[in-house]
Write a protein that holds these residues in place. Sequence first.
Motif, short mmCIF file in Angstrom:
data_model
loop_
_atom_site.label_atom_id
_atom_site.label_comp_id
_atom_site.label_asym_id
_atom_site.label_seq_id
_atom_site.Cartn_x
_atom_site.Cartn_y
_atom_site.Cartn_z
N CYS A 13 0.83 -1.20 0.00
CA CYS A 13 0.00 0.00 0.00
C CYS A 13 0.86 1.25 0.00
O CYS A 13 0.64 2.18 -0.78
N SER A 14 1.87 1.28 0.87
CA SER A 14 2.72 2.47 0.96
C SER A 14 3.55 2.65 -0.30
O SER A 14 3.74 3.78 -0.78
N GLU A 15 4.04 1.57 -0.87
CA GLU A 15 4.80 1.66 -2.12
C GLU A 15 3.92 2.20 -3.25
O GLU A 15 4.34 3.07 -4.02
N LYS A 16 2.71 1.69 -3.33
CA LYS A 16 1.78 2.13 -4.37
C LYS A 16 1.43 3.61 -4.18
O LYS A 16 1.39 4.38 -5.14
N PHE A 17 1.19 4.00 -2.95
CA PHE A 17 0.85 5.39 -2.65
C PHE A 17 1.99 6.32 -3.03
O PHE A 17 1.77 7.37 -3.63
N MET A 18 3.23 5.93 -2.72
CA MET A 18 4.39 6.77 -3.04
C MET A 18 4.59 6.86 -4.55
O MET A 18 4.90 7.94 -5.08
N LYS A 19 4.39 5.77 -5.27
CA LYS A 19 4.49 5.81 -6.73
C LYS A 19 3.43 6.72 -7.32
O LYS A 19 3.69 7.48 -8.26
N TYR A 20 2.23 6.65 -6.76
CA TYR A 20 1.14 7.53 -7.20
C TYR A 20 1.52 9.00 -6.98
O TYR A 20 1.35 9.84 -7.86
N GLN A 21 2.05 9.30 -5.80
CA GLN A 21 2.43 10.68 -5.49
C GLN A 21 3.54 11.17 -6.42
O GLN A 21 3.52 12.31 -6.88
N GLN A 22 4.51 10.31 -6.71
CA GLN A 22 5.60 10.68 -7.61
C GLN A 22 5.07 10.94 -9.02
O GLN A 22 5.48 11.90 -9.67
N ARG A 23 4.17 10.11 -9.47
CA ARG A 23 3.59 10.29 -10.81
C ARG A 23 2.76 11.58 -10.87
O ARG A 23 2.81 12.32 -11.84
N LEU A 24 2.01 11.82 -9.82
CA LEU A 24 1.21 13.04 -9.74
C LEU A 24 2.11 14.28 -9.80
O LEU A 24 1.83 15.23 -10.54
N PHE A 57 2.23 17.12 -12.74
CA PHE A 57 2.07 18.52 -12.37
C PHE A 57 3.21 19.35 -12.94
O PHE A 57 2.99 20.42 -13.51
N ASN A 58 4.44 18.86 -12.80
CA ASN A 58 5.59 19.57 -13.33
C ASN A 58 5.55 19.67 -14.85
O ASN A 58 5.90 20.70 -15.42
N GLU A 59 5.10 18.61 -15.52
CA GLU A 59 4.96 18.65 -16.98
C GLU A 59 3.94 19.69 -17.41
O GLU A 59 4.18 20.46 -18.34
N GLU A 60 2.81 19.71 -16.73
CA GLU A 60 1.77 20.67 -17.07
C GLU A 60 2.21 22.11 -16.78
O GLU A 60 1.92 23.03 -17.54
N SER A 61 2.93 22.28 -15.68
CA SER A 61 3.45 23.62 -15.35
C SER A 61 4.42 24.09 -16.42
O SER A 61 4.41 25.25 -16.82
#
Length: 86
Positions: free
Chosen positions: A61-72, A76-80
């Motif tokens: 769960c924590s690994e998946k959550f961290m990967k999700y946050q990194q992708r998010l 965000f940086n790409e869109e900015s």
Amino acid sequence: MDPGNLSQKETKKLEKINIDLTMRSISVTYMSMIGRCFDNCVNDMTSKSLSAKEEKCVKLCSEKFMKYQQRLEQRFNEESANLNAP
């Protein structure tokens, strides 16, 4: 406010605010992950330690959550960057 026209004192103040906001965001994200993974994975409150199944669930769960946050953050940086491009 043009960042190029800020005094050194104003620049340091803005940097401190940015660091504080970043730390707050990290803390909120971390607490959210802990709550979500605990709620989803820990089922037996009769023992002080996690079962092997619960431990594996929390880890995944924590690994998946961290990967999700990194992708998010990456998106965000790409869109900015796209918004700031000419």
